[in-house]
Design a protein around this motif. Structure first.
Motif, PDB file in Angstrom:
ATOM      1  N   LEU A  73       2.756   2.632  -2.020  1.00 21.04           N
ATOM      2  CA  LEU A  73       4.014   2.750  -2.778  1.00 21.04           C
ATOM      3  C   LEU A  73       3.756   3.303  -4.179  1.00 21.04           C
ATOM      4  O   LEU A  73       4.676   3.815  -4.820  1.00 21.04           O
ATOM      5  CB  LEU A  73       4.735   1.401  -2.824  1.00 21.04           C
ATOM      6  CG  LEU A  73       5.245   0.943  -1.454  1.00 21.04           C
ATOM      7  CD1 LEU A  73       5.822  -0.464  -1.526  1.00 21.04           C
ATOM      8  CD2 LEU A  73       6.282   1.910  -0.882  1.00 21.04           C
ATOM      9  N   PRO A 132       0.791  -1.233   0.000  1.00 22.27           N
ATOM     10  CA  PRO A 132       0.000   0.000   0.000  1.00 22.27           C
ATOM     11  C   PRO A 132       0.824   1.284   0.000  1.00 22.27           C
ATOM     12  O   PRO A 132       1.843   1.365   0.700  1.00 22.27           O
ATOM     13  CB  PRO A 132      -0.804  -0.091   1.303  1.00 22.27           C
ATOM     14  CG  PRO A 132      -0.840  -1.531   1.641  1.00 22.27           C
ATOM     15  CD  PRO A 132       0.404  -2.136   1.088  1.00 22.27           C
ATOM     16  N   HIS A 170      12.948  -2.454   2.104  1.00 28.54           N
ATOM     17  CA  HIS A 170      12.292  -1.182   2.435  1.00 28.54           C
ATOM     18  C   HIS A 170      13.177  -0.041   1.970  1.00 28.54           C
ATOM     19  O   HIS A 170      14.411  -0.136   2.045  1.00 28.54           O
ATOM     20  CB  HIS A 170      12.051  -1.065   3.942  1.00 28.54           C
ATOM     21  CG  HIS A 170      11.227  -2.183   4.466  1.00 28.54           C
ATOM     22  ND1 HIS A 170       9.855  -2.213   4.344  1.00 28.54           N
ATOM     23  CD2 HIS A 170      11.579  -3.348   5.064  1.00 28.54           C
ATOM     24  CE1 HIS A 170       9.411  -3.347   4.852  1.00 28.54           C
ATOM     25  NE2 HIS A 170      10.428  -4.054   5.296  1.00 28.54           N
ATOM     26  N   LEU A 171      12.519   1.029   1.541  1.00 31.28           N
ATOM     27  CA  LEU A 171      13.264   2.239   1.174  1.00 31.28           C
ATOM     28  C   LEU A 171      13.889   2.878   2.407  1.00 31.28           C
ATOM     29  O   LEU A 171      15.056   3.265   2.413  1.00 31.28           O
ATOM     30  CB  LEU A 171      12.327   3.240   0.495  1.00 31.28           C
ATOM     31  CG  LEU A 171      11.712   2.748  -0.814  1.00 31.28           C
ATOM     32  CD1 LEU A 171      10.224   2.981  -0.830  1.00 31.28           C
ATOM     33  CD2 LEU A 171      12.371   3.416  -1.988  1.00 31.28           C
ATOM     34  N   SER A 172      13.077   3.022   3.452  1.00 26.32           N
ATOM     35  CA  SER A 172      13.559   3.628   4.694  1.00 26.32           C
ATOM     36  C   SER A 172      14.154   2.542   5.591  1.00 26.32           C
ATOM     37  O   SER A 172      13.916   1.345   5.376  1.00 26.32           O
ATOM     38  CB  SER A 172      12.389   4.319   5.415  1.00 26.32           C
ATOM     39  OG  SER A 172      11.394   3.377   5.770  1.00 26.32           O
ATOM     40  N   ARG A 231      12.995   3.866  12.863  1.00 28.03           N
ATOM     41  CA  ARG A 231      11.733   4.613  12.838  1.00 28.03           C
ATOM     42  C   ARG A 231      10.890   4.307  14.076  1.00 28.03           C
ATOM     43  O   ARG A 231      11.412   3.823  15.069  1.00 28.03           O
ATOM     44  CB  ARG A 231      11.003   4.312  11.520  1.00 28.03           C
ATOM     45  CG  ARG A 231      11.866   4.708  10.294  1.00 28.03           C
ATOM     46  CD  ARG A 231      11.125   4.614   9.006  1.00 28.03           C
ATOM     47  NE  ARG A 231       9.973   5.532   8.996  1.00 28.03           N
ATOM     48  CZ  ARG A 231       9.015   5.488   8.088  1.00 28.03           C
ATOM     49  NH1 ARG A 231       9.063   4.595   7.111  1.00 28.03           N
ATOM     50  NH2 ARG A 231       8.000   6.329   8.151  1.00 28.03           N
ATOM     51  N   ALA A 237       5.287  -2.699   2.498  1.00 28.66           N
ATOM     52  CA  ALA A 237       4.915  -1.393   3.062  1.00 28.66           C
ATOM     53  C   ALA A 237       4.307  -1.592   4.450  1.00 28.66           C
ATOM     54  O   ALA A 237       4.816  -2.400   5.231  1.00 28.66           O
ATOM     55  CB  ALA A 237       4.014  -0.635   2.085  1.00 28.66           C
ATOM     56  N   ALA A 238       3.220  -0.903   4.783  1.00 30.62           N
ATOM     57  CA  ALA A 238       2.688  -0.967   6.153  1.00 30.62           C
ATOM     58  C   ALA A 238       2.227  -2.375   6.531  1.00 30.62           C
ATOM     59  O   ALA A 238       2.224  -2.738   7.720  1.00 30.62           O
ATOM     60  CB  ALA A 238       1.542   0.022   6.313  1.00 30.62           C
ATOM     61  N   ASN A 243       8.353  -5.617  -0.867  1.00 30.43           N
ATOM     62  CA  ASN A 243       8.191  -4.434  -0.025  1.00 30.43           C
ATOM     63  C   ASN A 243       6.704  -4.355   0.297  1.00 30.43           C
ATOM     64  O   ASN A 243       5.913  -3.798  -0.480  1.00 30.43           O
ATOM     65  CB  ASN A 243       8.664  -3.154  -0.717  1.00 30.43           C
ATOM     66  CG  ASN A 243       8.576  -1.956   0.232  1.00 30.43           C
ATOM     67  OD1 ASN A 243       8.049  -2.077   1.344  1.00 30.43           O
ATOM     68  ND2 ASN A 243       9.060  -0.807  -0.201  1.00 30.43           N
ATOM     69  N   ARG A 300       5.009  11.222  -1.981  1.00 27.03           N
ATOM     70  CA  ARG A 300       4.679  10.840  -0.604  1.00 27.03           C
ATOM     71  C   ARG A 300       5.897  10.999   0.301  1.00 27.03           C
ATOM     72  O   ARG A 300       6.927  10.348   0.061  1.00 27.03           O
ATOM     73  CB  ARG A 300       4.260   9.381  -0.655  1.00 27.03           C
ATOM     74  CG  ARG A 300       4.127   8.713   0.651  1.00 27.03           C
ATOM     75  CD  ARG A 300       3.974   7.205   0.465  1.00 27.03           C
ATOM     76  NE  ARG A 300       3.745   6.633   1.758  1.00 27.03           N
ATOM     77  CZ  ARG A 300       4.136   5.424   2.119  1.00 27.03           C
ATOM     78  NH1 ARG A 300       4.761   4.642   1.266  1.00 27.03           N
ATOM     79  NH2 ARG A 300       3.900   5.005   3.330  1.00 27.03           N
ATOM     80  N   HIS A 306       4.208  -4.760   8.905  1.00 31.62           N
ATOM     81  CA  HIS A 306       4.216  -4.672  10.359  1.00 31.62           C
ATOM     82  C   HIS A 306       2.993  -5.313  11.010  1.00 31.62           C
ATOM     83  O   HIS A 306       2.947  -5.426  12.228  1.00 31.62           O
ATOM     84  CB  HIS A 306       4.305  -3.194  10.781  1.00 31.62           C
ATOM     85  CG  HIS A 306       5.320  -2.428   9.990  1.00 31.62           C
ATOM     86  ND1 HIS A 306       6.662  -2.737  10.017  1.00 31.62           N
ATOM     87  CD2 HIS A 306       5.197  -1.386   9.114  1.00 31.62           C
ATOM     88  CE1 HIS A 306       7.318  -1.908   9.219  1.00 31.62           C
ATOM     89  NE2 HIS A 306       6.457  -1.084   8.645  1.00 31.62           N
ATOM     90  N   TYR A 357      11.076   8.823   1.887  1.00 34.84           N
ATOM     91  CA  TYR A 357      11.109   7.798   0.847  1.00 34.84           C
ATOM     92  C   TYR A 357      11.827   8.228  -0.438  1.00 34.84           C
ATOM     93  O   TYR A 357      11.967   7.423  -1.352  1.00 34.84           O
ATOM     94  CB  TYR A 357       9.671   7.356   0.514  1.00 34.84           C
ATOM     95  CG  TYR A 357       8.955   6.767   1.705  1.00 34.84           C
ATOM     96  CD1 TYR A 357       9.417   5.596   2.304  1.00 34.84           C
ATOM     97  CD2 TYR A 357       7.838   7.390   2.261  1.00 34.84           C
ATOM     98  CE1 TYR A 357       8.783   5.063   3.411  1.00 34.84           C
ATOM     99  CE2 TYR A 357       7.191   6.853   3.368  1.00 34.84           C
ATOM    100  CZ  TYR A 357       7.671   5.693   3.940  1.00 34.84           C
ATOM    101  OH  TYR A 357       7.042   5.158   5.040  1.00 34.84           O
ATOM    102  N   ARG A 381       7.118   0.238  13.560  1.00 33.64           N
ATOM    103  CA  ARG A 381       7.718  -0.133  12.266  1.00 33.64           C
ATOM    104  C   ARG A 381       8.965  -1.000  12.430  1.00 33.64           C
ATOM    105  O   ARG A 381       9.537  -1.452  11.448  1.00 33.64           O
ATOM    106  CB  ARG A 381       8.093   1.118  11.470  1.00 33.64           C
ATOM    107  CG  ARG A 381       6.909   1.913  10.992  1.00 33.64           C
ATOM    108  CD  ARG A 381       7.378   3.060  10.120  1.00 33.64           C
ATOM    109  NE  ARG A 381       6.389   4.111  10.107  1.00 33.64           N
ATOM    110  CZ  ARG A 381       5.345   4.154   9.262  1.00 33.64           C
ATOM    111  NH1 ARG A 381       5.177   3.236   8.359  1.00 33.64           N
ATOM    112  NH2 ARG A 381       4.478   5.140   9.335  1.00 33.64           N
TER     113      ARG A 381
END
Ligand code: DQA
Length: 145
Positions: free
Chosen positions: A11, A9, A99-101, A106, A75-76, A73, A17, A79, A22, A110
């Motif tokens: 991405l 989600p 992951h990008l980050s 964080r 995304a959310a 990836n 964003r 987690h 990111y 996360r």
């Protein structure tokens, strides 16, 4: 060698964003970079993005017996989604989580991934480069057998 790249989600909004987190590279640009790198590695890419948990579960289920490996990836959903974990357990496709980050630098929520222990390994924190590093790592492992 066929490699699926699964994106979760939000991405689709990369580039606009939270660019300070990111980066400014769009998902289309990342896809082009990954496809180029895959060609150099002699691999083919199947690219997928969804904003829906069920869509991601369906995509994972569809990998079984068809692809050699995957880059994920989520995304959310990384987690939180036990449905994603169960799908990964069901298909048993070798994958690299990315992951990008740097998710470990964080918020506490996360810093946990529900799929990390199922992955060959993780790449986290290198922006768009995370995709290329993950691809290199996955191809290397698949070629090593
Ligand atoms: C992300 C990290 C997640 O925590 C976040 O929900 C994302 C992107 C990353 O690539 O850094 O949407 O997976």
């Amino acid at each position: 060698m066929l490699i699926a790249v699964l994106n979760g989600p939000n991405l689709n909004l990369l580039g606009q964003r939270e660019p300070e987190v990111y980066g400014r590279t769009t998902l289309d640009e990342i896809e082009a970079m990954v496809r180029d790198a895959a060609t150099a590695h002699g691999a083919d890419i199947e690219w997928f993005q969804t904003n829906h948990e069920g869509g991601l579960v369906d995509a994972v289920q569809g990998l079984r017996g068809r692809v050699d490996g995957a880059l994920v990836n989520a995304a959310a959903l990384t987690h939180s989604s036990l449905a994603l974990r169960d799908a990964m357990l069901a298909v048993r496709v070798p994958f690299v989580e990315l992951h990008l980050s740097n998710i470990f630098a964080r918020e506490a929520e996360r810093r946990h991934s529900v799929i990390a222990d199922l992955a060959l390994g993780l790449v986290t924190g290198f922006g768009a480069q995370s995709y290329l590093l993950a691809l290199q790592a996955l191809v290397g492992r698949l070629r090593a057998g």
